[in-house]
Design a protein around this motif. Sequence first.
Motif, PDB file in Angstrom:
ATOM      1  N   TRP A 150      -5.255   2.922   3.573  1.00  0.00           N
ATOM      2  CA  TRP A 150      -3.978   2.225   3.722  1.00  0.00           C
ATOM      3  C   TRP A 150      -4.042   0.822   3.146  1.00  0.00           C
ATOM      4  O   TRP A 150      -3.074   0.342   2.553  1.00  0.00           O
ATOM      5  CB  TRP A 150      -3.562   2.180   5.193  1.00  0.00           C
ATOM      6  CG  TRP A 150      -2.950   3.466   5.640  1.00  0.00           C
ATOM      7  CD1 TRP A 150      -3.525   4.414   6.423  1.00  0.00           C
ATOM      8  CD2 TRP A 150      -1.664   3.970   5.299  1.00  0.00           C
ATOM      9  NE1 TRP A 150      -2.673   5.466   6.598  1.00  0.00           N
ATOM     10  CE2 TRP A 150      -1.513   5.221   5.918  1.00  0.00           C
ATOM     11  CE3 TRP A 150      -0.620   3.473   4.524  1.00  0.00           C
ATOM     12  CZ2 TRP A 150      -0.373   5.981   5.788  1.00  0.00           C
ATOM     13  CZ3 TRP A 150       0.518   4.250   4.399  1.00  0.00           C
ATOM     14  CH2 TRP A 150       0.634   5.482   5.023  1.00  0.00           C
ATOM     15  N   LEU A 157      -3.843   1.179  -0.621  1.00  0.00           N
ATOM     16  CA  LEU A 157      -2.472   1.495  -1.031  1.00  0.00           C
ATOM     17  C   LEU A 157      -1.551   0.291  -0.893  1.00  0.00           C
ATOM     18  O   LEU A 157      -0.703   0.050  -1.762  1.00  0.00           O
ATOM     19  CB  LEU A 157      -1.934   2.661  -0.198  1.00  0.00           C
ATOM     20  CG  LEU A 157      -2.472   4.034  -0.563  1.00  0.00           C
ATOM     21  CD1 LEU A 157      -1.967   5.081   0.418  1.00  0.00           C
ATOM     22  CD2 LEU A 157      -2.081   4.401  -1.970  1.00  0.00           C
ATOM     23  N   ALA A 158      -1.716  -0.483   0.164  1.00  0.00           N
ATOM     24  CA  ALA A 158      -0.888  -1.681   0.341  1.00  0.00           C
ATOM     25  C   ALA A 158      -1.165  -2.688  -0.763  1.00  0.00           C
ATOM     26  O   ALA A 158      -0.243  -3.322  -1.285  1.00  0.00           O
ATOM     27  CB  ALA A 158      -1.142  -2.299   1.709  1.00  0.00           C
ATOM     28  N   PRO A 203       2.266  -5.884  -8.102  1.00  0.00           N
ATOM     29  CA  PRO A 203       3.524  -6.522  -8.531  1.00  0.00           C
ATOM     30  C   PRO A 203       3.541  -8.031  -8.275  1.00  0.00           C
ATOM     31  O   PRO A 203       4.085  -8.790  -9.072  1.00  0.00           O
ATOM     32  CB  PRO A 203       4.602  -5.813  -7.709  1.00  0.00           C
ATOM     33  CG  PRO A 203       4.007  -4.502  -7.366  1.00  0.00           C
ATOM     34  CD  PRO A 203       2.546  -4.755  -7.201  1.00  0.00           C
ATOM     35  N   GLN A 224      -2.144  -1.998  -3.751  1.00  0.00           N
ATOM     36  CA  GLN A 224      -1.572  -1.484  -4.986  1.00  0.00           C
ATOM     37  C   GLN A 224      -0.066  -1.700  -5.028  1.00  0.00           C
ATOM     38  O   GLN A 224       0.481  -2.089  -6.053  1.00  0.00           O
ATOM     39  CB  GLN A 224      -1.871   0.002  -5.138  1.00  0.00           C
ATOM     40  CG  GLN A 224      -3.308   0.293  -5.496  1.00  0.00           C
ATOM     41  CD  GLN A 224      -3.584   1.779  -5.587  1.00  0.00           C
ATOM     42  OE1 GLN A 224      -2.786   2.597  -5.159  1.00  0.00           O
ATOM     43  NE2 GLN A 224      -4.731   2.128  -6.119  1.00  0.00           N
ATOM     44  N   TRP A 225       0.623  -1.426  -3.932  1.00  0.00           N
ATOM     45  CA  TRP A 225       2.075  -1.508  -3.920  1.00  0.00           C
ATOM     46  C   TRP A 225       2.607  -2.918  -3.770  1.00  0.00           C
ATOM     47  O   TRP A 225       3.724  -3.209  -4.177  1.00  0.00           O
ATOM     48  CB  TRP A 225       2.652  -0.626  -2.820  1.00  0.00           C
ATOM     49  CG  TRP A 225       2.593   0.817  -3.180  1.00  0.00           C
ATOM     50  CD1 TRP A 225       1.627   1.712  -2.829  1.00  0.00           C
ATOM     51  CD2 TRP A 225       3.503   1.534  -4.010  1.00  0.00           C
ATOM     52  NE1 TRP A 225       1.893   2.933  -3.365  1.00  0.00           N
ATOM     53  CE2 TRP A 225       3.050   2.860  -4.107  1.00  0.00           C
ATOM     54  CE3 TRP A 225       4.669   1.186  -4.673  1.00  0.00           C
ATOM     55  CZ2 TRP A 225       3.716   3.821  -4.836  1.00  0.00           C
ATOM     56  CZ3 TRP A 225       5.323   2.163  -5.409  1.00  0.00           C
ATOM     57  CH2 TRP A 225       4.851   3.460  -5.475  1.00  0.00           C
ATOM     58  N   ILE A 226       1.834  -3.797  -3.161  1.00  0.00           N
ATOM     59  CA  ILE A 226       2.288  -5.173  -2.951  1.00  0.00           C
ATOM     60  C   ILE A 226       1.534  -6.145  -3.849  1.00  0.00           C
ATOM     61  O   ILE A 226       2.134  -7.015  -4.478  1.00  0.00           O
ATOM     62  CB  ILE A 226       2.125  -5.580  -1.472  1.00  0.00           C
ATOM     63  CG1 ILE A 226       3.032  -4.709  -0.607  1.00  0.00           C
ATOM     64  CG2 ILE A 226       2.435  -7.047  -1.266  1.00  0.00           C
ATOM     65  CD1 ILE A 226       2.790  -4.855   0.873  1.00  0.00           C
TER      66      ILE A 226
END
Length: 81
Positions: free
Chosen positions: A27, A30-31, A38, A33-35
């Motif tokens: 998790w 993934l966090a 960008p 990568q997604w936050i």
Amino acid sequence: MAEANDEKAPVPAPAPKKKARKKRRRWVVLALQWIGIPLLCVIALGAGLVIGYVYIGKQPMDEVYEIETWRHLYDLVFAET
């Protein structure tokens, strides 16, 4: 019969913590990568604007983030000749 009642039943082993750690680590990745990615892109864009406009273009720093500056630049680049 009293001897049979004195025996303790086997205690089930606790759930392995490795799976919980791997799930938590997944998790976190993934966090990031997604936050994180960008966010790094936005920071790189801001730094690029400052470097290009202030240091290379020799313009004042206070004009970097004004929308009128970039509208004018857009009009210059895409104007019909």
